[in-house]
Structure formats: structure tokens, C-alpha cells
Enzyme design. Sequence first.
Site, PDB file in Angstrom:
ATOM      1  N   LYS A  52      71.166 119.571  -3.883  1.00  0.00           N
ATOM      2  CA  LYS A  52      70.671 118.429  -3.058  1.00  0.00           C
ATOM      3  C   LYS A  52      70.041 117.980  -1.695  1.00  0.00           C
ATOM      4  O   LYS A  52      69.059 116.964  -2.146  1.00  0.00           O
ATOM      5  CB  LYS A  52      71.379 118.636  -1.856  1.00  0.00           C
ATOM      6  CG  LYS A  52      73.604 118.573  -3.214  1.00  0.00           C
ATOM      7  CD  LYS A  52      74.661 119.062  -2.197  1.00  0.00           C
ATOM      8  CE  LYS A  52      76.154 118.786  -2.695  1.00  0.00           C
ATOM      9  NZ  LYS A  52      77.193 119.177  -2.446  1.00  0.00           N
ATOM     10  N   GLN A  96      78.908 121.492   3.170  1.00  0.00           N
ATOM     11  CA  GLN A  96      78.873 121.566   2.436  1.00  0.00           C
ATOM     12  C   GLN A  96      80.696 122.291   2.013  1.00  0.00           C
ATOM     13  O   GLN A  96      80.331 123.230   2.775  1.00  0.00           O
ATOM     14  CB  GLN A  96      77.853 122.973   1.909  1.00  0.00           C
ATOM     15  CG  GLN A  96      78.390 122.915   0.964  1.00  0.00           C
ATOM     16  CD  GLN A  96      77.956 122.294  -1.116  1.00  0.00           C
ATOM     17  OE1 GLN A  96      77.354 121.396  -0.871  1.00  0.00           O
ATOM     18  NE2 GLN A  96      78.744 122.779  -1.514  1.00  0.00           N
ATOM     19  N   ASP A 119      80.089 111.594   0.860  1.00  0.00           N
ATOM     20  CA  ASP A 119      80.705 112.253  -0.173  1.00  0.00           C
ATOM     21  C   ASP A 119      82.049 111.377  -0.372  1.00  0.00           C
ATOM     22  O   ASP A 119      82.701 111.770  -1.799  1.00  0.00           O
ATOM     23  CB  ASP A 119      81.144 113.597   0.170  1.00  0.00           C
ATOM     24  CG  ASP A 119      80.083 114.648  -0.370  1.00  0.00           C
ATOM     25  OD1 ASP A 119      80.337 115.191  -0.757  1.00  0.00           O
ATOM     26  OD2 ASP A 119      80.125 116.643   0.963  1.00  0.00           O
TER      27      ASP A 119
END
Length: 282
Positions: A52, A96, A119
Site C-alpha cells: 500500500k 491494517q 477503507d
Amino acid sequence: MAKIIDGKQIAQDLRSELKEQVAKLSSEGKTVALAVILVGENPASQVYVRNKKKACEEVGIQSLSYELPEETTQEELLELIEKLNHQSGCNGILVQLPLPRHIDEDAVIAAIDPKKDVDGFHPVNVGKLSIGQPGFVSCTPAGIIQLLKRSDVAMDGKRAVIIGRSNIVGKPMSLLLLRENATVTVAHSHTADLPALCREADILVVAIGRAKFVTKEFVKEGAVVIDVGMDRDENGKLCGDVDFESVEPVASAITPVPGGVGPMTIAMLLCNCVQSLERMEM
Ligand code: NAP
């Protein structure tokens, strides 16, 4: 013979477009910056985070890295999120998952400012998606919509069946396909006669997490098949939830694994980061 939907290429196109957008924003003195928080040393999470950050760098998005030890308390993590929520130089926050077991993931997701929730997991963004308001959308299903659109797959009026009802893939996928005017059915582990139901689909999205589960018996001649799965076969090789060899001759289009849905997930994260800057200015 099915058309192979090239997620790698489509993701690359998207990244090039984003790179231009980020450069334009930069010329106006605006920086897109994503805070990436990793707690603990889960090897898979370390790889995801590295990928990422690398993808951010490639398009000119600044990444602010927070690698915290396994024993970080929930309170400490929430404090960091609170700080980043108010930090003007940071417009996206990504935590994460999975988090270590002593930390409540729902509480952490809920602590992120919905305007920085790139997200798309925050209940406010999930709610906005369900009532058709603009907000952040979970990256994998958003990427699938892009794959379909950019491959000229019509969704309007089509029958779509999704296998899987997770919060990050199946459920948001159903809402996005509904938004595109498909007629949507969501199947799961309690669905009766799954192959027969799937054979009704013009578009079949498979997100279950079982290697090569979907065979040609599940697929109507000419259907479009999207394989979200990231599994390992009997030889430890990466494969999807769809048995590609058996399904490809029946389908009109299909995503491979690897090189299908996977690359789109990170590309959509970058897209959400760029959007987050615009959203903060609203
Ligand atoms: P998940 O949270 O484990 O959900 C799996 C879903 O599949 C559940 O709704 C479950 O039904 C259903 N299911 C399981 N076995 C089934 C069966 N035999 N028949 C019908 N339905 C069944 O998984 P997820 O997070 O959505 O992920 C699914 C797959 O996609 C995994 O392989 C994951 O690695 C992959 N993935 C890939 C990406 C990417 O970027 N490519 C992103 C996210 C996920 P119940 O609800 O009834 O239990």
C-alpha cells in the site's frame, strides 16, 4: 472462450489517472497524505502495508507510517487515531486489519473520522452506501464495479448473484450492484441449492474463501464471473474461489487469480485517498 478481464492493466490505467490528479493537486499546493497504522508483526499484514505504501509513493500520495508494537493498548491506538483525526496534514487513515486480539476492531473503526475513513468500513460510510449518499466505499467491491464498467459489462437490468455476505465484500457488493440497477441476490453458507441459484446469474461474484469451489455447474453459458477469492491450491499455489479451468469455457468474461480483482483493491484505496482530500474541503 471467455474474455479475460485484466485487472492488472485496468488498475494500472487507474493509477496513471490518479497520478495526474495528484500532480494537479500538488501544483495547487495540496498534498494527499495517508496515515497507515500497523499494530504487531503479522507477516501478511506487513506485506499488505508495504504494498500500500509503495502504491501511494508511485502516484505521489504521501504515506505517514505508524508501526506499533504488538503490546500497544487499545487506548494508545485510539489516542493516535484521535490525533490523526485532527491533523490537517493527514486526510486518510488506514488501520491494517486484523488487529491483535486484545484490541476491539469495531471500536477502532468507529473512532476514525468518517471523512478520513478511506477503507470505507466506518458505520457512517456503510450507512451512506445503503441509503445512496456519497461516502467512502469498501475498496474491493468498488474495484469490481470499476472492472465491470471498464470492461463494458452491462449491469443495468441484469441478474447478479453474489456468493458471500461479509461486511467488506459481499454486502457492499450487493448495494453497489443494486445502485447500478442490477437485480441482486446474496447467497451464503445456508443457501439452498447454490449451483441452481448461481446458474440464474448474468453476473456471478464469488467471495467465499474456498479454493476452486465454483465449478462449471454453477455458471450459466455466457455469464460474467468475478473471482474475489485469494486462496491456496493443493500445491500451495495462489488461486481463487473459482475453478478457472472448468468455468472459463462457459463464461463470456472472467477475472483470473492472480491479476483480476486483487490489483483493483489497492488502486481503489488510492482513489479513496484522493477523494478524501476533496471531501475534507467540502
Ligand atoms: P469471509 O468474511 O470469510 O466471508 C465468507 C462468506 O462466504 C460468508 O458470508 C460465508 O457464509 C460464505 N461462504 C463460506 N462457505 C460457503 C459455502 N460453502 N457456500 C456458500 N457460501 C459460503 O470472507 P471475505 O473477507 O468476504 O473474503 C472472501 C474471499 O475473498 C477470501 O478468499 C479473501 O481472501 C478474498 N478477498 C480478496 C480481496 C482482494 O483484494 N482480492 C479482498 C478481500 C477478500 P456465512 O456468512 O453463511 O458464513
